[in-house]
Each structure stands twice: as C-alpha cells, then as structure tokens.
Design a protein around this motif. Sequence first.
Motif, PDB file in Angstrom:
ATOM      1  N   ASP A   1      40.275  36.189  39.921  1.00  0.00           N
ATOM      2  CA  ASP A   1      40.156  35.285  38.777  1.00  0.00           C
ATOM      3  C   ASP A   1      38.724  34.919  38.415  1.00  0.00           C
ATOM      4  OD1 ASP A   1      42.860  35.204  38.192  1.00  0.00           O
ATOM      5  OD2 ASP A   1      43.222  33.551  39.579  1.00  0.00           O
ATOM      6  N   ARG A   2      37.794  35.724  38.821  1.00  0.00           N
ATOM      7  CA  ARG A   2      36.394  35.516  38.467  1.00  0.00           C
ATOM      8  C   ARG A   2      36.081  36.322  37.209  1.00  0.00           C
ATOM      9  NH1 ARG A   2      36.113  31.643  42.038  1.00  0.00           N
ATOM     10  NH2 ARG A   2      35.377  32.154  44.101  1.00  0.00           N
ATOM     11  N   PRO A   3      35.066  35.910  36.484  1.00  0.00           N
ATOM     12  CA  PRO A   3      34.658  36.741  35.337  1.00  0.00           C
ATOM     13  C   PRO A   3      33.995  38.028  35.829  1.00  0.00           C
ATOM     14  CG  PRO A   3      33.267  34.787  35.532  1.00  0.00           C
ATOM     15  CD  PRO A   3      34.311  34.676  36.590  1.00  0.00           C
TER      16      PRO A   3
ATOM     17  N   SER B   1      30.432  38.102  37.026  1.00  0.00           N
ATOM     18  CA  SER B   1      30.043  37.567  38.330  1.00  0.00           C
ATOM     19  C   SER B   1      29.828  38.674  39.356  1.00  0.00           C
ATOM     20  CB  SER B   1      31.097  36.577  38.836  1.00  0.00           C
ATOM     21  OG  SER B   1      32.312  37.236  39.144  1.00  0.00           O
TER      22      SER B   1
ATOM     23  N   CYS C   1      39.542  43.289  29.322  1.00  0.00           N
ATOM     24  CA  CYS C   1      39.773  42.016  30.006  1.00  0.00           C
ATOM     25  C   CYS C   1      38.504  41.569  30.726  1.00  0.00           C
ATOM     26  CB  CYS C   1      40.925  42.153  30.993  1.00  0.00           C
ATOM     27  SG  CYS C   1      41.375  40.589  31.764  1.00  0.00           S
ATOM     28  N   LEU C   2      38.144  40.322  30.580  1.00  0.00           N
ATOM     29  CA  LEU C   2      36.903  39.804  31.153  1.00  0.00           C
ATOM     30  C   LEU C   2      37.095  39.168  32.524  1.00  0.00           C
ATOM     31  CD1 LEU C   2      35.315  38.277  27.931  1.00  0.00           C
ATOM     32  CD2 LEU C   2      34.905  40.511  28.972  1.00  0.00           C
ATOM     33  N   GLN C   3      38.348  39.038  32.979  1.00  0.00           N
ATOM     34  CA  GLN C   3      38.645  38.444  34.276  1.00  0.00           C
ATOM     35  C   GLN C   3      39.073  39.524  35.255  1.00  0.00           C
ATOM     36  OE1 GLN C   3      37.264  35.273  33.435  1.00  0.00           O
ATOM     37  NE2 GLN C   3      38.654  34.705  35.065  1.00  0.00           N
ATOM     38  N   ILE C   4      38.855  39.271  36.528  1.00  0.00           N
ATOM     39  CA  ILE C   4      39.272  40.174  37.591  1.00  0.00           C
ATOM     40  C   ILE C   4      40.682  39.765  38.016  1.00  0.00           C
ATOM     41  CG2 ILE C   4      38.776  41.010  39.913  1.00  0.00           C
ATOM     42  CD1 ILE C   4      35.809  40.127  39.356  1.00  0.00           C
ATOM     43  N   SER C   5      41.620  40.697  37.937  1.00  0.00           N
ATOM     44  CA  SER C   5      43.001  40.404  38.314  1.00  0.00           C
ATOM     45  C   SER C   5      43.158  40.382  39.833  1.00  0.00           C
ATOM     46  CB  SER C   5      43.950  41.438  37.709  1.00  0.00           C
ATOM     47  OG  SER C   5      43.845  42.668  38.404  1.00  0.00           O
TER      48      SER C   5
ATOM     49  N   THR D   1      28.675  36.679  43.048  1.00  0.00           N
ATOM     50  CA  THR D   1      29.926  36.026  42.693  1.00  0.00           C
ATOM     51  C   THR D   1      29.671  34.541  42.559  1.00  0.00           C
ATOM     52  OG1 THR D   1      30.565  35.882  45.003  1.00  0.00           O
ATOM     53  CG2 THR D   1      31.491  37.698  43.743  1.00  0.00           C
TER      54      THR D   1
ATOM     55  N   HIS E   1      32.968  28.226  42.732  1.00  0.00           N
ATOM     56  CA  HIS E   1      33.624  27.248  41.881  1.00  0.00           C
ATOM     57  C   HIS E   1      33.980  26.034  42.711  1.00  0.00           C
ATOM     58  CE1 HIS E   1      34.061  29.975  38.452  1.00  0.00           C
ATOM     59  NE2 HIS E   1      34.272  30.910  39.361  1.00  0.00           N
TER      60      HIS E   1
END
Length: 152
Positions: free
Chosen positions: A6-8, A11, A78-82, A144, A147
């Motif tokens: 769920d990171r961009p 990152s 997609c800009l997020q990591i699944s 990375t 958060h």
Amino acid sequence: MYAFVDRPMESLCNPGRFLLWAMRGWVSAAERGQCPPQKLHRGFVAVNAAGALPDFHVAMALLGDDAVGTLVLAPMPCLQISEDEAILLGLWRDISLGDVANAHATLALLAEGDGVGPIAKAMGAAADRLVAAGFDMPALAAGTMTHQESSK
C-alpha cells in the motif's frame, strides 16, 4: 512485504520501480496472449539488463504455473503497490540478500512444493544478472516511506 504494501510506487528505489514495472508488464502481456519477454525486451535493454530477462521470464512463468492461488498484480497505471506485488518485491529483496530460508518459506506459501526450488533458482539467477547490470538489489526497500498512525 510490509516495507512495500500500500505504498506509492514513488517510494521505491529505481530497482524496485523497475521490478514492479517488469512484473506488471509480464502479467499484462501474458493476459493479452502476448509474449512477455518480447514485450519487456526494450525495457530490459534500456537499463542494460537484457541478460536478466530470460531468468525473470522463467521465474514469473513458474510463479504463475505453480501458484496455489492467483497472484493479482495491479495494472500499469496504478500508483500504489498491491499486496501481492509487495510479497513479490519482498521475495526479490530476500533473494538478492541471500536470505534463501526466508525466500523459500514465503515461496512455500505461494507455490506448490515442487515449484519452490525452481522459482527461487530462477529469481536468484535474474537477481544476479540485475546486480551485474548495476542494480542495487538489496536496496529495494531503500526510500520506502514510513507512515505514522493519525492521532485522530
């Protein structure tokens, strides 16, 4: 895995972004009935890593064929990591660090028992060739973002 999920995409360090692009591109080509190595060749050549493409292809094909469940990768834009991408990026990191025990333990959850060794071997060969091309594979998690939980 938790370093990635769920990171961009931004990152990730350059090798991480490349691997994410390559994994998504491989899956996209395979889903369309196209030859994944042919579709990825120019990208691998552009980063001086054409020698890694055959082993990368074998690793991805084995992951697809021997998986106990379907691995779901996000579409290219997609800009997020699944979650599944995070697991695979963690595997690439573990393989490149020589953490074979951890990689095998993770692969045992993803693939049929007989598939674990060949997948790890193909990933190791691809990682070695990426390192030879100048990729800093152990730095996959470098950059990375961290958060913190919101106080709300």
